[in-house]
Design a protein around this motif. Structure first.
Motif, short mmCIF file in Angstrom:
data_model
loop_
_atom_site.label_atom_id
_atom_site.label_comp_id
_atom_site.label_asym_id
_atom_site.label_seq_id
_atom_site.Cartn_x
_atom_site.Cartn_y
_atom_site.Cartn_z
N GLY A 69 0.82 -1.21 0.00
CA GLY A 69 0.00 0.00 0.00
C GLY A 69 0.85 1.26 0.00
O GLY A 69 2.09 1.20 0.10
N SER A 118 -3.24 -1.75 -1.43
CA SER A 118 -3.24 -2.20 -2.82
C SER A 118 -3.54 -3.69 -2.92
O SER A 118 -4.35 -4.12 -3.73
CB SER A 118 -1.89 -1.91 -3.48
OG SER A 118 -1.56 -0.55 -3.41
N ALA A 129 -8.23 -5.17 -0.37
CA ALA A 129 -7.71 -4.20 -1.33
C ALA A 129 -8.71 -3.06 -1.51
O ALA A 129 -9.91 -3.28 -1.62
CB ALA A 129 -7.44 -4.88 -2.66
N GLU A 161 5.48 2.54 -2.79
CA GLU A 161 4.66 1.36 -2.49
C GLU A 161 5.38 0.53 -1.44
O GLU A 161 6.54 0.15 -1.61
CB GLU A 161 4.45 0.52 -3.75
CG GLU A 161 3.53 -0.67 -3.56
CD GLU A 161 2.04 -0.33 -3.74
OE1 GLU A 161 1.21 -1.22 -3.52
OE2 GLU A 161 1.74 0.82 -4.09
#
Length: 218
Positions: A69, A118, A129, A161
């Motif tokens: 994420g 993510s 997600a 990320e």
């Protein structure tokens, strides 16, 4: 007054020393003691004792959830220490204190990051997600004073990320990293997972390979 305290932080880390700084009341109606601004650098050192893990498998197995994420926001907060019931003064530095005395323990400064998830690589439960979750890290800057824990690398509010290996502290509390070095990674070119700190594991491989390891570990 010189304060040397031991407190439990969200059940994951034992904060082994708080501060060797002067304290004074701020004149508020509550008369709450607050640390004075530290001379020159205005930095208060924190030291914490985190659990460590021998392998990625052990780390993932202990994690409640493993995600990828990005950070979409941060906030510095004061977190009141938990009041554990253990009467061993080594395991519980508040042993022997009355409930009223325990409630007066100095709060701990933490930075809480909002993470847009993510992928969920491991862990069941409510995280999926697209969700936004909160992750707490020890330290931060509050009222002009920086509180710094030497092993903690703050999450960056940019396009980075991350892979985060997290402990669930309950519905009302942010998640915590199991270990500030071993449980924090970035996702690079080719989805390669790279440790942020020297103490992290450098043989994880790609995000898909980590997900496969997580499935086996669970």
């Amino acid at each position: 007054m010189t304060a040397v305290r031991n407190v439990l932080v969200s059940g994951t880390a034992l904060l082994a020393a708080v501060v060797l700084v002067g304290c004074s009341t701020d004149g508020s109606p509550e008369g709450k003691a607050k640390p004075k601004a530290v001379a020159a650098a205005d930095v208060v050192p924190y030291a914490a004792d985190y659990p460590s893990y021998d392998s990625v498998d052990a780390l993932v197995k202990q994690s409640d959830v493993v995600i990828t994420g990005t950070v979409i926001g941060t906030q510095v907060r004061e977190l009141s220490p938990e009041a554990p019931t253990n009467d061993d003064p080594v395991a519980n530095p508040q042993a022997g204190l009355s409930p009223e005395e325990a409630a007066e323990s100095d709060p701990v400064v933490v930075t809480v990051s909002s993470i847009k998830v993510s992928q969920v690589l491991s862990g069941a439960g409510d995280v999926k997600a697209g969700d936004t979750i909160e992750v707490s890290q020890l330290g931060g800057t509050l009222d002009g004073v920086t509180y710094k824990e030497q092993e903690t690398t703050a999450l960056a509010e940019d396009s980075t990320e991350y892979v985060l290996m997290l402990a669930d502290q309950g519905d009302k509390n942010p998640f915590d990293l199991l270990n500030p070095q071993q449980a924090l990674y970035t996702v690079g070119s080719g989805d390669e997972v790279t440790p942020v700190a020297e103490g992290g594991f450098d043989d994880i491989g790609t995000v898909d390979e980590l997900a496969a390891k997580a499935a086996e570990a669970k």
